[in-house]
Enzyme design. Sequence first.
Site, mmCIF file in Angstrom:
data_model
loop_
_atom_site.group_PDB
_atom_site.id
_atom_site.type_symbol
_atom_site.label_atom_id
_atom_site.label_comp_id
_atom_site.label_asym_id
_atom_site.label_seq_id
_atom_site.Cartn_x
_atom_site.Cartn_y
_atom_site.Cartn_z
ATOM 1 C CB SER A 28 19.348 2.231 29.151
ATOM 2 O OG SER A 28 20.169 2.188 28.004
ATOM 3 C CE LYS A 82 28.048 7.066 23.464
ATOM 4 N NZ LYS A 82 28.042 5.913 22.547
ATOM 5 C CB ALA A 144 35.439 10.501 13.102
ATOM 6 N N GLY A 145 32.939 10.302 15.767
ATOM 7 C CA GLY A 145 32.666 10.784 17.113
ATOM 8 C C GLY A 145 32.999 9.731 18.151
ATOM 9 C CE1 TYR A 237 17.469 1.321 22.138
ATOM 10 C CE2 TYR A 237 19.660 2.268 21.799
ATOM 11 C CZ TYR A 237 18.511 2.135 22.565
ATOM 12 O OH TYR A 237 18.387 2.810 23.751
#
Length: 293
Positions: A28, A82, A144-145, A237
Site C-alpha cells: 500500500s 476491520k 465470514a469476517g 496477494y
Amino acid sequence: MTTSILASQPRGGFLVGLIGSGIGGSFSPQLHETEAREQGFELHYRLIDAQQRGFSATDLPRLLDAMALVGFQGSNVTHPFKEAVLPSLGSLSDAAAAIGAVNTIVHDPARGWVGHNTDWLGFVENFRRFLPGAAIDRVMLLGAGGAGAAIGYGMLRHGVGELIVCDSDKNKSSALRNKLADLFGSARVRRIDAPREAMDRVDGVINATPIGMHGKPGTPFDVALLEPRLWVADIIYFPLQTALLQAATACGCRILGGGGMVVFQAAEAFRLFTGVTADAERMLRHFHRCVGE
C-alpha cells in the site's frame, strides 16, 4: 493535477496510513505514494503495525485520537481491526454500515473519523475484469469476517444468484448469512458448516480467510474437492500464488488472485483520502512491477 487540488493540499502533503497486524509486507505505501507523485503532489503513507508496536483493539480509540492530533487525513484498516474499529468511528458510509466492516477511514474535523468500505468495490472490479464470463449462479464464500462480509455484499450486488457462506466459526457464518439475507433476501444467501457440503453444486469458490498468506500456510479446505469446472478466487496477494491457487491451477480451474482487488480498493481509498481520482490502470501496472510480474 488542477490548481485547486494543489492549493488544497495540506502543508507537507497528505499523511495517511494502514492500521493492522503483521503488515510489514504491504504494498500500500508504494501504491499510494507513487500515484500521488504521478499526480503531482505529496502523500506520505505510514504502516501502523500492532504486531510491531504492541497495541490491540482496546487501544484503537487512543490511537485514532493520536492520529487525528498529528494530522492524519485518513487510514486504511486491515486484519484484525476491520470490525473492531467501528465503535471508535463517528459515522459510516452506507456501504460500510450495510457490511458492518471498514477498510478505509477518513478524518473529518466536524464528524471525527468516518468509515468507508472499498474492499467490495475492489473485489468486484477485479472479478469483472479478470474472470469475464464466469458463472455466478451459485458461489461459495469462505470466511465470514470483515473481508468476507464486504465480498459477500459486493458479489450479491454484482448478481450472484445464491451465496453460500462457510466459516470455521459457525456463529460468524450465521451472523453474516442473516445480515446479507436482510439486505438481499433469504433465498439468495445460506450457510453451511463445511465446504464439502456444497462444493459439487457451486460455480466458484472465494477464499476470504487469511489461510494461505505468509505466516498462515495451508489451504482453507481439502483441495481434493476441486474440479476443473470451478473457478477459484483468493483475496490474498502476499503471496500472489497461494497454495490454494496453485492447487486450483493444477486441477485446471480458472483462478483469480488478490492483486487486482488490492489495487482497485486502493484506488478508491486514494480518492477518499485526497479528493483526487486515481489512475487505476497505472496503479495496477505499478503493482505488477513491485511483485516482479
